[in-house]
Write a protein that holds these residues in place. Sequence first.
Motif, mmCIF file in Angstrom:
data_model
loop_
_atom_site.group_PDB
_atom_site.id
_atom_site.type_symbol
_atom_site.label_atom_id
_atom_site.label_comp_id
_atom_site.label_asym_id
_atom_site.label_seq_id
_atom_site.Cartn_x
_atom_site.Cartn_y
_atom_site.Cartn_z
ATOM 1 N N MET A 26 84.513 59.501 78.793
ATOM 2 C CA MET A 26 84.654 58.715 80.352
ATOM 3 C C MET A 26 84.599 57.150 80.002
ATOM 4 S SD MET A 26 79.960 59.005 80.702
ATOM 5 C CE MET A 26 79.556 59.736 79.156
ATOM 6 N N PRO A 27 85.515 56.796 81.082
ATOM 7 C CA PRO A 27 86.241 55.796 81.145
ATOM 8 C C PRO A 27 85.181 54.087 81.057
ATOM 9 C CG PRO A 27 85.317 56.380 83.406
ATOM 10 C CD PRO A 27 85.476 58.126 82.738
ATOM 11 N N ARG A 28 85.822 53.310 80.031
ATOM 12 C CA ARG A 28 85.037 52.256 79.426
ATOM 13 C C ARG A 28 84.312 51.385 80.165
ATOM 14 N NH1 ARG A 28 84.794 47.249 78.178
ATOM 15 N NH2 ARG A 28 87.342 46.428 78.647
ATOM 16 N N HIS A 29 83.610 51.826 81.575
ATOM 17 C CA HIS A 29 83.376 51.319 82.993
ATOM 18 C C HIS A 29 81.973 51.258 82.671
ATOM 19 C CE1 HIS A 29 82.986 50.910 87.345
ATOM 20 N NE2 HIS A 29 83.716 50.380 87.461
ATOM 21 N N ALA A 30 80.703 49.928 83.921
ATOM 22 C CA ALA A 30 79.825 50.658 84.043
ATOM 23 C C ALA A 30 78.944 51.479 84.380
ATOM 24 C CB ALA A 30 79.260 49.403 85.340
ATOM 25 N N ARG A 31 79.549 52.192 85.625
ATOM 26 C CA ARG A 31 79.386 53.614 86.201
ATOM 27 C C ARG A 31 79.007 54.420 84.808
ATOM 28 N NH1 ARG A 31 83.367 53.063 91.022
ATOM 29 N NH2 ARG A 31 84.722 52.889 89.199
ATOM 30 N N SER A 32 79.922 54.104 84.566
ATOM 31 C CA SER A 32 79.958 55.889 83.307
ATOM 32 C C SER A 32 78.150 55.571 82.987
ATOM 33 C CB SER A 32 81.065 55.136 81.874
ATOM 34 O OG SER A 32 82.186 55.487 82.541
ATOM 35 N N VAL A 33 77.560 54.416 81.909
ATOM 36 C CA VAL A 33 76.548 54.352 81.597
ATOM 37 C C VAL A 33 75.175 55.198 82.430
ATOM 38 C CG1 VAL A 33 74.251 52.601 80.850
ATOM 39 C CG2 VAL A 33 77.195 51.825 80.695
ATOM 40 N N GLY A 34 75.343 54.868 84.022
ATOM 41 C CA GLY A 34 74.280 56.285 84.945
ATOM 42 C C GLY A 34 74.820 57.392 84.756
ATOM 43 N N ARG A 35 76.359 57.710 84.192
ATOM 44 C CA ARG A 35 76.488 59.099 84.928
ATOM 45 C C ARG A 35 76.090 59.408 83.133
ATOM 46 N NH1 ARG A 35 82.695 58.293 86.949
ATOM 47 N NH2 ARG A 35 82.043 57.963 88.746
ATOM 48 N N ALA A 36 76.520 58.622 81.898
ATOM 49 C CA ALA A 36 76.650 59.592 80.916
ATOM 50 C C ALA A 36 74.882 60.370 80.549
ATOM 51 C CB ALA A 36 76.179 58.809 79.313
ATOM 52 N N ARG A 37 73.436 59.358 81.453
ATOM 53 C CA ARG A 37 72.627 59.395 81.511
ATOM 54 C C ARG A 37 71.814 60.673 82.725
ATOM 55 N NH1 ARG A 37 71.705 53.516 83.006
ATOM 56 N NH2 ARG A 37 71.438 54.205 84.564
ATOM 57 N N THR A 38 72.506 60.741 83.380
ATOM 58 C CA THR A 38 72.752 61.784 84.108
ATOM 59 C C THR A 38 72.932 62.816 83.332
ATOM 60 O OG1 THR A 38 73.367 60.353 85.986
ATOM 61 C CG2 THR A 38 72.765 62.629 86.063
ATOM 62 N N ALA A 75 91.646 48.290 74.817
ATOM 63 C CA ALA A 75 93.131 48.246 75.830
ATOM 64 C C ALA A 75 92.411 48.740 76.582
ATOM 65 C CB ALA A 75 94.241 48.882 75.181
ATOM 66 N N PRO A 76 93.316 48.933 78.342
ATOM 67 C CA PRO A 76 92.980 49.406 79.365
ATOM 68 C C PRO A 76 93.815 50.931 79.298
ATOM 69 C CG PRO A 76 93.966 48.000 80.105
ATOM 70 C CD PRO A 76 94.178 48.330 78.786
ATOM 71 N N GLY A 77 92.347 52.191 79.854
ATOM 72 C CA GLY A 77 91.831 54.186 79.352
ATOM 73 C C GLY A 77 91.213 54.106 78.437
ATOM 74 N N ARG A 78 91.443 52.642 77.787
ATOM 75 C CA ARG A 78 90.163 54.049 75.852
ATOM 76 C C ARG A 78 89.319 54.098 76.531
ATOM 77 N NH1 ARG A 78 92.741 55.084 71.292
ATOM 78 N NH2 ARG A 78 94.598 52.436 70.962
ATOM 79 N N GLU A 79 88.337 55.331 76.270
ATOM 80 C CA GLU A 79 87.450 55.787 77.109
ATOM 81 C C GLU A 79 86.333 55.645 76.405
ATOM 82 O OE1 GLU A 79 88.516 59.868 78.831
ATOM 83 O OE2 GLU A 79 89.011 60.232 76.857
ATOM 84 N N ILE A 80 85.264 56.401 76.109
ATOM 85 C CA ILE A 80 83.628 56.343 76.020
ATOM 86 C C ILE A 80 83.400 57.507 75.409
ATOM 87 C CG2 ILE A 80 81.456 55.035 75.714
ATOM 88 C CD1 ILE A 80 82.207 52.904 77.360
ATOM 89 N N TRP A 81 83.346 58.032 74.023
ATOM 90 C CA TRP A 81 83.035 59.572 74.115
ATOM 91 C C TRP A 81 81.898 59.103 73.620
ATOM 92 C CZ3 TRP A 81 86.808 61.533 70.130
ATOM 93 C CH2 TRP A 81 88.736 61.095 70.803
ATOM 94 N N LEU A 92 68.084 66.517 67.225
ATOM 95 C CA LEU A 92 68.549 66.045 68.286
ATOM 96 C C LEU A 92 69.643 64.676 67.383
ATOM 97 C CD1 LEU A 92 70.244 66.042 71.345
ATOM 98 C CD2 LEU A 92 68.128 64.725 71.604
ATOM 99 N N ARG A 93 71.069 65.072 67.428
ATOM 100 C CA ARG A 93 72.251 63.190 67.133
ATOM 101 C C ARG A 93 73.151 64.095 68.325
ATOM 102 N NH1 ARG A 93 73.294 61.590 62.745
ATOM 103 N NH2 ARG A 93 75.862 61.037 62.635
ATOM 104 N N VAL A 94 72.701 61.744 68.939
ATOM 105 C CA VAL A 94 73.744 61.547 70.023
ATOM 106 C C VAL A 94 74.749 60.152 69.367
ATOM 107 C CG1 VAL A 94 73.802 60.592 72.404
ATOM 108 C CG2 VAL A 94 71.664 62.149 71.071
ATOM 109 N N THR A 95 75.567 60.728 69.484
ATOM 110 C CA THR A 95 76.884 59.897 69.494
ATOM 111 C C THR A 95 77.724 58.893 70.288
ATOM 112 O OG1 THR A 95 78.534 61.255 68.709
ATOM 113 C CG2 THR A 95 77.193 61.149 67.422
ATOM 114 N N VAL A 96 78.302 57.803 70.336
ATOM 115 C CA VAL A 96 78.653 57.636 71.378
ATOM 116 C C VAL A 96 80.019 56.798 70.233
ATOM 117 C CG1 VAL A 96 79.119 55.639 73.130
ATOM 118 C CG2 VAL A 96 76.877 56.661 72.834
ATOM 119 N N THR A 97 81.383 57.263 70.408
ATOM 120 C CA THR A 97 81.744 56.123 70.105
ATOM 121 C C THR A 97 82.816 55.549 70.886
ATOM 122 O OG1 THR A 97 81.999 58.606 68.791
ATOM 123 C CG2 THR A 97 84.311 57.061 68.719
#
Length: 155
Positions: A26-38, A75-81, A92-97
């Motif tokens: 996901m993009p490094r954006h505030a909306r990605s937090v809610g999307r990840a939860r969903t 830098a812009p364009g970097r993603e959060i995985w 259960l193992r959850v990772t955020v990169t």
Amino acid sequence: MPTTPSPSTTPRRSPGALPRDIEWRMPRHARSVGRARTYLREQMASWKVPQEVTETAVLLLSELMTNAYRHARTAPGREIWARCVLDDTGRLRVTVTDANESLPVPREASWEDESGRGLALVAELADDWGAEPRPGGIGKTVWFELDAATDAGAL
């Protein structure tokens, strides 16, 4: 010449033992937090993870995603995985990169602080957690583990 394993040495998987491993980028954006939860909540339902474990996992993922969004100045364009793996034992193992190399350190927030409690929550609610530099690349991975086994045994 490669050999083909004989049927007696080839591990057989039952339909319930299919790999349970999913990743979201996901993009490094505030909306990605809610999307990840969903996304995580939907995935946990499809894997039939108990509701209590699901809610804890969603909360902890939200904390790690928020940290990656807020603190990983890259830098812009970097993603959060975000990646979620449920093994055959019910672990259960959850990772955020993210692309920032600074490893997070839990801190004690005062009553007046509006933030700074995320890693303390992760440390308190997860069975295990940690952070490490991303192997062979830029950034870091922060992870947590939970026991997602049901009362009847492993998932």
